[in-house]
Design an enzyme around this catalytic site. Structure first.
Site, PDB file in Angstrom:
ATOM      1  N   SER A   1     -28.762 -29.258   8.757  1.00 30.50           N
ATOM      2  CA  SER A   1     -30.592 -28.957   8.384  1.00 30.50           C
ATOM      3  C   SER A   1     -30.919 -30.065   8.401  1.00 30.50           C
ATOM      4  O   SER A   1     -30.918 -31.204   7.782  1.00 30.50           O
ATOM      5  CB  SER A   1     -30.021 -28.196   6.817  1.00 30.50           C
ATOM      6  OG  SER A   1     -30.851 -28.079   6.259  1.00 30.50           O
TER       7      SER A   1
ATOM      8  N   HIS B   1     -31.245 -26.771  12.295  1.00 29.76           N
ATOM      9  CA  HIS B   1     -31.498 -25.540  10.906  1.00 29.76           C
ATOM     10  C   HIS B   1     -32.850 -27.054  10.183  1.00 29.76           C
ATOM     11  O   HIS B   1     -33.233 -27.896   9.676  1.00 29.76           O
ATOM     12  CB  HIS B   1     -30.606 -25.818  10.343  1.00 29.76           C
ATOM     13  CG  HIS B   1     -31.418 -24.305   9.205  1.00 29.76           C
ATOM     14  ND1 HIS B   1     -30.922 -23.213   9.366  1.00 29.76           N
ATOM     15  CD2 HIS B   1     -31.404 -25.131   7.317  1.00 29.76           C
ATOM     16  CE1 HIS B   1     -31.598 -22.750   8.455  1.00 29.76           C
ATOM     17  NE2 HIS B   1     -31.620 -23.568   6.965  1.00 29.76           N
TER      18      HIS B   1
ATOM     19  N   ASP C   1     -35.846 -26.330   7.487  1.00 31.43           N
ATOM     20  CA  ASP C   1     -36.562 -25.028   5.803  1.00 31.43           C
ATOM     21  C   ASP C   1     -37.671 -25.288   6.066  1.00 31.43           C
ATOM     22  O   ASP C   1     -38.607 -26.642   5.125  1.00 31.43           O
ATOM     23  CB  ASP C   1     -35.443 -26.007   5.034  1.00 31.43           C
ATOM     24  CG  ASP C   1     -33.627 -25.591   5.199  1.00 31.43           C
ATOM     25  OD1 ASP C   1     -33.252 -24.527   4.626  1.00 31.43           O
ATOM     26  OD2 ASP C   1     -33.248 -26.700   4.940  1.00 31.43           O
TER      27      ASP C   1
ATOM     28  N   MET D   1     -40.404 -24.979   3.138  1.00 33.46           N
ATOM     29  CA  MET D   1     -40.613 -23.879   1.856  1.00 33.46           C
ATOM     30  C   MET D   1     -42.348 -24.012   1.405  1.00 33.46           C
ATOM     31  O   MET D   1     -42.542 -25.276   2.000  1.00 33.46           O
ATOM     32  CB  MET D   1     -39.919 -24.799   0.466  1.00 33.46           C
ATOM     33  CG  MET D   1     -38.537 -24.898   0.799  1.00 33.46           C
ATOM     34  SD  MET D   1     -37.091 -25.422  -0.147  1.00 33.46           S
ATOM     35  CE  MET D   1     -36.041 -25.531   0.813  1.00 33.46           C
TER      36      MET D   1
ATOM     37  N   HIS E   1     -36.540 -21.576   8.897  1.00 36.37           N
ATOM     38  CA  HIS E   1     -35.551 -20.846   7.713  1.00 36.37           C
ATOM     39  C   HIS E   1     -36.910 -20.648   6.645  1.00 36.37           C
ATOM     40  O   HIS E   1     -37.293 -21.958   6.543  1.00 36.37           O
ATOM     41  CB  HIS E   1     -34.861 -21.728   7.170  1.00 36.37           C
ATOM     42  CG  HIS E   1     -34.261 -20.966   5.777  1.00 36.37           C
ATOM     43  ND1 HIS E   1     -33.377 -21.010   5.129  1.00 36.37           N
ATOM     44  CD2 HIS E   1     -34.127 -19.253   5.437  1.00 36.37           C
ATOM     45  CE1 HIS E   1     -32.618 -20.540   4.175  1.00 36.37           C
ATOM     46  NE2 HIS E   1     -34.044 -19.567   4.011  1.00 36.37           N
TER      47      HIS E   1
ATOM     48  N   MET F   1     -38.556 -19.761   4.192  1.00 37.41           N
ATOM     49  CA  MET F   1     -38.692 -19.519   2.709  1.00 37.41           C
ATOM     50  C   MET F   1     -40.237 -19.515   2.518  1.00 37.41           C
ATOM     51  O   MET F   1     -40.832 -20.350   1.601  1.00 37.41           O
ATOM     52  CB  MET F   1     -37.975 -20.346   2.333  1.00 37.41           C
ATOM     53  CG  MET F   1     -36.166 -20.714   2.422  1.00 37.41           C
ATOM     54  SD  MET F   1     -35.363 -21.539   1.822  1.00 37.41           S
ATOM     55  CE  MET F   1     -35.504 -23.052   2.984  1.00 37.41           C
TER      56      MET F   1
ATOM     57  N   MET G   1     -27.646 -16.985   2.038  1.00 39.03           N
ATOM     58  CA  MET G   1     -27.467 -17.958   1.216  1.00 39.03           C
ATOM     59  C   MET G   1     -26.588 -17.868   0.266  1.00 39.03           C
ATOM     60  O   MET G   1     -26.140 -16.943  -0.857  1.00 39.03           O
ATOM     61  CB  MET G   1     -28.953 -17.794   0.992  1.00 39.03           C
ATOM     62  CG  MET G   1     -29.879 -18.233   1.021  1.00 39.03           C
ATOM     63  SD  MET G   1     -30.805 -19.628   2.488  1.00 39.03           S
ATOM     64  CE  MET G   1     -29.478 -20.702   1.729  1.00 39.03           C
TER      65      MET G   1
ATOM     66  N   GLY H   1     -34.245 -23.754  -1.728  1.00 34.80           N
ATOM     67  CA  GLY H   1     -34.702 -24.151  -2.558  1.00 34.80           C
ATOM     68  C   GLY H   1     -34.701 -25.925  -2.420  1.00 34.80           C
ATOM     69  O   GLY H   1     -35.844 -26.935  -2.156  1.00 34.80           O
ATOM     70  N   PHE H   2     -33.205 -26.290  -2.040  1.00 34.63           N
ATOM     71  CA  PHE H   2     -33.136 -27.200  -2.633  1.00 34.63           C
ATOM     72  C   PHE H   2     -31.722 -27.454  -1.821  1.00 34.63           C
ATOM     73  O   PHE H   2     -30.690 -26.844  -1.976  1.00 34.63           O
ATOM     74  CB  PHE H   2     -32.412 -28.752  -3.722  1.00 34.63           C
ATOM     75  CG  PHE H   2     -34.034 -28.026  -4.897  1.00 34.63           C
ATOM     76  CD1 PHE H   2     -35.563 -29.585  -4.895  1.00 34.63           C
ATOM     77  CD2 PHE H   2     -34.461 -26.633  -5.529  1.00 34.63           C
ATOM     78  CE1 PHE H   2     -36.091 -28.982  -5.466  1.00 34.63           C
ATOM     79  CE2 PHE H   2     -35.499 -27.160  -6.188  1.00 34.63           C
ATOM     80  CZ  PHE H   2     -36.387 -28.158  -5.740  1.00 34.63           C
TER      81      PHE H   2
ATOM     82  N   GLY I   1     -27.935 -30.577  -1.285  1.00 28.01           N
ATOM     83  CA  GLY I   1     -26.802 -30.473  -2.474  1.00 28.01           C
ATOM     84  C   GLY I   1     -26.543 -30.157  -3.110  1.00 28.01           C
ATOM     85  O   GLY I   1     -26.318 -30.360  -3.859  1.00 28.01           O
TER      86      GLY I   1
ATOM     87  N   ASP J   1     -26.098 -21.000   4.336  1.00 24.77           N
ATOM     88  CA  ASP J   1     -26.075 -22.338   4.667  1.00 24.77           C
ATOM     89  C   ASP J   1     -26.218 -22.554   2.172  1.00 24.77           C
ATOM     90  O   ASP J   1     -26.884 -21.124   1.871  1.00 24.77           O
ATOM     91  CB  ASP J   1     -28.360 -21.363   4.990  1.00 24.77           C
ATOM     92  CG  ASP J   1     -29.436 -22.356   4.639  1.00 24.77           C
ATOM     93  OD1 ASP J   1     -28.690 -23.659   4.309  1.00 24.77           O
ATOM     94  OD2 ASP J   1     -30.276 -21.912   4.778  1.00 24.77           O
ATOM     95  N   GLY J   2     -26.362 -23.926   2.862  1.00 23.83           N
ATOM     96  CA  GLY J   2     -25.901 -24.410   1.470  1.00 23.83           C
ATOM     97  C   GLY J   2     -24.363 -24.387   0.663  1.00 23.83           C
ATOM     98  O   GLY J   2     -23.565 -23.738   0.840  1.00 23.83           O
ATOM     99  N   GLY J   3     -24.077 -25.522   0.577  1.00 20.06           N
ATOM    100  CA  GLY J   3     -23.410 -26.147   0.389  1.00 20.06           C
ATOM    101  C   GLY J   3     -21.950 -26.264   1.318  1.00 20.06           C
ATOM    102  O   GLY J   3     -20.896 -25.833   0.674  1.00 20.06           O
TER     103      GLY J   3
HETATM  104  C1  DX5 Z   1     -31.363 -24.501   0.521  1.00 20.15           C
HETATM  105  C2  DX5 Z   1     -32.056 -24.895   2.867  1.00 20.15           C
HETATM  106  C3  DX5 Z   1     -30.219 -25.156   2.678  1.00 20.15           C
HETATM  107  C4  DX5 Z   1     -30.611 -27.074   2.327  1.00 20.15           C
HETATM  108  C5  DX5 Z   1     -28.110 -27.092   3.089  1.00 20.15           C
HETATM  109  O1  DX5 Z   1     -32.436 -23.820   0.575  1.00 20.15           O
HETATM  110  O2  DX5 Z   1     -32.209 -23.525   2.771  1.00 20.15           O
HETATM  111  O3  DX5 Z   1     -30.666 -25.192   4.348  1.00 20.15           O
HETATM  112  O4  DX5 Z   1     -30.391 -27.615   3.786  1.00 20.15           O
HETATM  113  O5  DX5 Z   1     -28.740 -27.982   1.993  1.00 20.15           O
HETATM  114  P1  DX5 Z   1     -26.402 -28.371   1.987  1.00 20.15           P
HETATM  115  O6  DX5 Z   1     -26.479 -28.227   3.447  1.00 20.15           O
HETATM  116  O7  DX5 Z   1     -26.857 -29.788   1.674  1.00 20.15           O
HETATM  117  O8  DX5 Z   1     -26.624 -27.660   0.743  1.00 20.15           O
HETATM  118 ZN    ZN Z   2     -31.805 -23.064   5.545  1.00 18.53          ZN
END
Ligand code: DX5
Ligand code: ZN
Length: 215
Positions: free
Chosen positions: A7, A32, A34, A36, A65, A67, A138, A143-144, A146, A172-174
């Protein structure tokens, strides 16, 4: 076999071409992106002009993606910019406009994904799953980068895998060394990795390891 998509949100935006080259050198076949809109999510990232530049800088597939509260208003711009796959959020589109949205994306000639926030039950949307190329859960509130993986989403991944044995399931996420073995065992096969890829001292080794994790 799972597939890792780095990502780009965790990349150095002042050096995007180098970061894309790093993804390709590590063995990724897609990245990927993002998008937003500061409305659907409380953050603002990039739009079609940046994706056009990314398109010119790499041969990697672009998994976009959205959002965004009104993704279909901009879908054509994102396709023209070079998106190979466009994922829209079901919460933004709603049941009533879903048929038209899927048809609209198909008409643009790209692959189509449906994304779900962590508190959206996918079972209410199963009727659309035969019409799309992938679904994306998700595992954080979008949104973020990490953020910490939300384990409750595992139930949704398992329920979807049980009902749709062949449908690609993206998470996607963590997604990192700690969470990949469990989520792959649950049935996920496309892993979006921001921090876990870009902040690993050896992203190529990370990718090889993740893609070797068995069900
Ligand atoms: C969050 C994004 C993710 C993000 C994942 O809203 O959609 O794609 O980059 O980041 P990590 O892998 O660090 O959780
Ligand atoms: Zn994403």
């Amino acid at each position: 076999m799972p597939q890792v998509l780095p990502s780009l949100l965790s990349a150095d935006f002042a050096r995007l071409a180098d970061e894309l080259a790093r993804c390709a050198a590590a063995g990724a076949t897609a990245v990927h992106l993002d998008v937003m809109d500061a409305h659907f999510v409380p953050n603002l990232t990039l739009g079609p002009p940046v994706i056009s530049c990314i398109r010119k800088a790499t041969k990697l597939k672009l998994d976009v993606h959205l959002m965004m509260s009104d993704p279909m208003r901009y879908a054509e711009d994102f396709r023209k910019a070079g998106s190979d796959l466009i994922t829209i959020h079901v919460e933004a589109v709603g049941q009533r406009r879903m048929e038209a949205a899927i048809a609209g994306l198909r008409a643009l000639g790209c692959q189509v994904g449906l994304a779900f926030n962590p508190d959206t039950d996918p079972r209410l949307w199963f009727k659309w799953f035969d019409q799309v190329d992938l679904v994306m859960f998700m595992t954080v509130y979008p949104g973020f980068g990490g953020q910490a993986f939300i384990p409750e989403v595992r139930d949704y991944v398992r329920a979807t895998r049980a009902r749709f044995p062949k449908l690609p399931i993206q998470v996607d996420g963590g997604i990192n060394r700690e969470t990949i073995p469990t989520i792959v065992a649950d049935g996920a096969d496309r892993l979006i990795c921001g921090n876990a890829f870009f902040h690993d001292p050896d992203p190529a080794a990370f990718l090889r390891w993740a893609e070797g994790v068995g069900r």
